[in-house]
Write an enzyme that holds these catalytic residues in place. Structure first.
Site, short mmCIF file in Angstrom:
data_model
loop_
_atom_site.label_atom_id
_atom_site.label_comp_id
_atom_site.label_asym_id
_atom_site.label_seq_id
_atom_site.Cartn_x
_atom_site.Cartn_y
_atom_site.Cartn_z
N ASP A 135 0.82 -1.21 0.00
CA ASP A 135 0.00 0.00 0.00
C ASP A 135 0.86 1.26 0.00
OD1 ASP A 135 -2.38 1.45 0.00
OD2 ASP A 135 -2.50 1.50 2.19
N CYS A 196 -19.66 -9.76 -9.42
CA CYS A 196 -20.78 -8.93 -8.94
C CYS A 196 -22.09 -9.22 -9.68
CB CYS A 196 -20.44 -7.45 -9.10
SG CYS A 196 -19.07 -6.89 -8.07
N CYS A 199 -25.70 -7.44 -9.05
CA CYS A 199 -25.79 -6.93 -7.68
C CYS A 199 -25.28 -5.49 -7.60
CB CYS A 199 -24.99 -7.81 -6.73
SG CYS A 199 -25.01 -7.23 -5.02
N CYS A 206 -24.17 2.86 0.29
CA CYS A 206 -23.26 3.97 0.64
C CYS A 206 -24.07 5.21 1.03
CB CYS A 206 -22.34 4.29 -0.53
SG CYS A 206 -21.18 5.64 -0.14
N CYS A 222 -16.39 10.08 0.16
CA CYS A 222 -16.12 8.82 0.87
C CYS A 222 -15.83 9.06 2.35
CB CYS A 222 -14.92 8.12 0.22
SG CYS A 222 -14.52 6.54 0.97
N CYS A 252 -19.72 -0.63 2.44
CA CYS A 252 -19.82 -1.25 1.12
C CYS A 252 -19.31 -2.68 1.12
CB CYS A 252 -19.10 -0.41 0.07
SG CYS A 252 -17.31 -0.34 0.26
N CYS A 256 -21.84 -6.76 1.07
CA CYS A 256 -21.48 -7.63 -0.06
C CYS A 256 -21.84 -9.08 0.23
CB CYS A 256 -19.99 -7.51 -0.36
SG CYS A 256 -19.44 -8.59 -1.71
#
Length: 401
Positions: A135, A196, A199, A206, A222, A252, A256
């Site tokens: 990252d 996905c 969906c 959100c 966000c 989010c 899922c």
């Protein structure tokens, strides 16, 4: 005697799994297939205040530039979803923290493992140079992980697998040329590019519309951006939608279906909620001293937000809970002359949201005591005036016949 054959991509993957990674595969370093999407994202300003995302764009789009002579990249992933039998933190005062930041800082954990793996690779492949990333740096981690076959891009822009999306990603760039791993990790030897289907639960859930369309994240909306990356006060119109999150956001991912039906448990005890932070409530977070901050958050990814950011976020959560029990703590934060301006601004806002006589008195006292309160352009004074109008308007409405 024939020299030993160099290790294959599959062998590197097995070494990674043996060290503790949950997924591993090798990809090539050709230019990113969907690089134009990054350019559009930057041109729209979807990266908000994260100006570093616009740096070294060439390296992001052409992974081979990251390390001179790079020929391949080993992509790894570590699961951080709940351990088997792990209960979600409960309690009326518990602050909401994104799951990835509750335990040990993943940068440290994965970085240590990657460096150890890189040493073995250099020993087994003489002359091979390596460079590790977790990252950090100009690396499009998800795009490389998808290329390696670790998962597919979800509509919430996370890397998605059949076992969910709670994953940390890391890479080792290599000057050794290895054939990419066969795409068996996903399904039947075929690279899965869509998990996905039709969906859209993440987009619908959100609260700030940060996912305006599939596969696009607008950081300007966000919650994770505003509670982690942003410095200073959060725009007033966004604060109610932040809810009770004090660091990041998992909404989010929580909705899922793949995360709800995951089949493989995580096994990393050090990614559980750390005991040093388990008992920290919103009041404790708001009034956190510098020494206590260092002790409680040493080795935690939550340090990214800095002490004043966590305090600011705690005040926001209090204002959204609208609980009068928080008035004394908010008053203390508001009156702290050495307090960060953004913390005092959010404390004033929270008092305005909670209302009541005690909150009104605290706001009036702060405005009267501050010489800066006489300046129309002063940020704190503006927050105090707004909050007082909120409290008085609500009081007038309550007393109307």
């Amino acid at each position: 005697m024939m020299p030993p054959s160099p290790p294959t991509a599959a062998e590197l993957g097995r070494w990674a799994l043996a060290l503790g990674f949950d997924l591993a595969a090798v990809a090539g370093v050709e230019p990113i297939e969907h690089g134009a999407a990054l350019i559009r994202w930057l041109e729209r300003g979807d990266h908000a205040g994260m100006d570093y995302m616009a740096d070294q764009v060439e390296e992001r789009l052409e992974p081979a530039r990251v390390l001179e002579g790079a020929r391949s990249v080993l992509c790894v992933a570590l699961r951080y979803h709940p351990l088997e039998g792990e209960a979600e933190p409960t309690g009326d005062l518990w602050p909401k923290v994104a799951r990835y930041a509750r335990g040990r800082d993943y940068h440290n954990k994965m970085g240590k493992l990657l460096r150890k793996l890189a040493r073995r690779i250099r020993e087994e492949i003489p002359g091979c140079e390596t460079r590790t990333y977790v990252d950090t740096g100009p690396v499009l981690e998800r795009a490389l992980a998808v290329r390696a076959g670790l998962g597919a891009t979800g509509k919430n822009t996370c890397l998605l697998t059949r076992n969910g999306s709670y994953l940390f990603l890391g890479e080792i760039f290599l000057t050794a040329e290895l054939s990419p791993t066969e795409p068996a990790p996903m399904a039947g030897g075929e690279l899965v590019t869509d998990l996905c289907g039709r969906c859209t639960l993440c987009l619908e859930a959100c609260p700030t519309d940060a996912l305006p369309e599939p596969y696009r994240l607008d950081a300007n909306r966000c919650i994770a951006y505003w509670t982690i990356e942003h410095r200073g006060a959060v725009p007033r119109e966004l604060r109610p939608d932040i809810g009770e999150w004090v660091f990041g956001c998992d909404i989010c991912q929580e909705v899922c279906p793949w995360n709800r039906r995951r089949t493989e448990p995580a096994a990393h005890e050090d990614l559980r909620l750390a005991k040093t932070r388990a008992g920290l409530d919103l009041v404790g977070l708001l009034l956190l001293g510098a020494n206590e901050y260092s002790e409680r958050f040493n080795g935690s990814a939550m340090q990214r937000a800095r002490r004043e950011g966590l305090q600011r976020n705690a005040a926001t959560a209090m204002g959204n809970r609208r609980d009068e029990r928080y008035v004394p703590a908010l008053t203390s934060a508001l009156e702290a002359e050495d307090g960060h301006e953004s913390v005092r601004c959010h404390a004033a806002w929270a008092l305005g949201r909670i209302g009541g006589r005690a909150a009104e008195a605290a706001l009036e006292g702060a405005l009267a005591a501050s010489a800066a309160g006489q300046g129309e352009g002063d940020t704190l004074a503006a927050e105090l005036r707004w909050a007082l109008e909120e409290v008085r308007g609500r009081t007038a409405g309550d007393s109307a016949p």
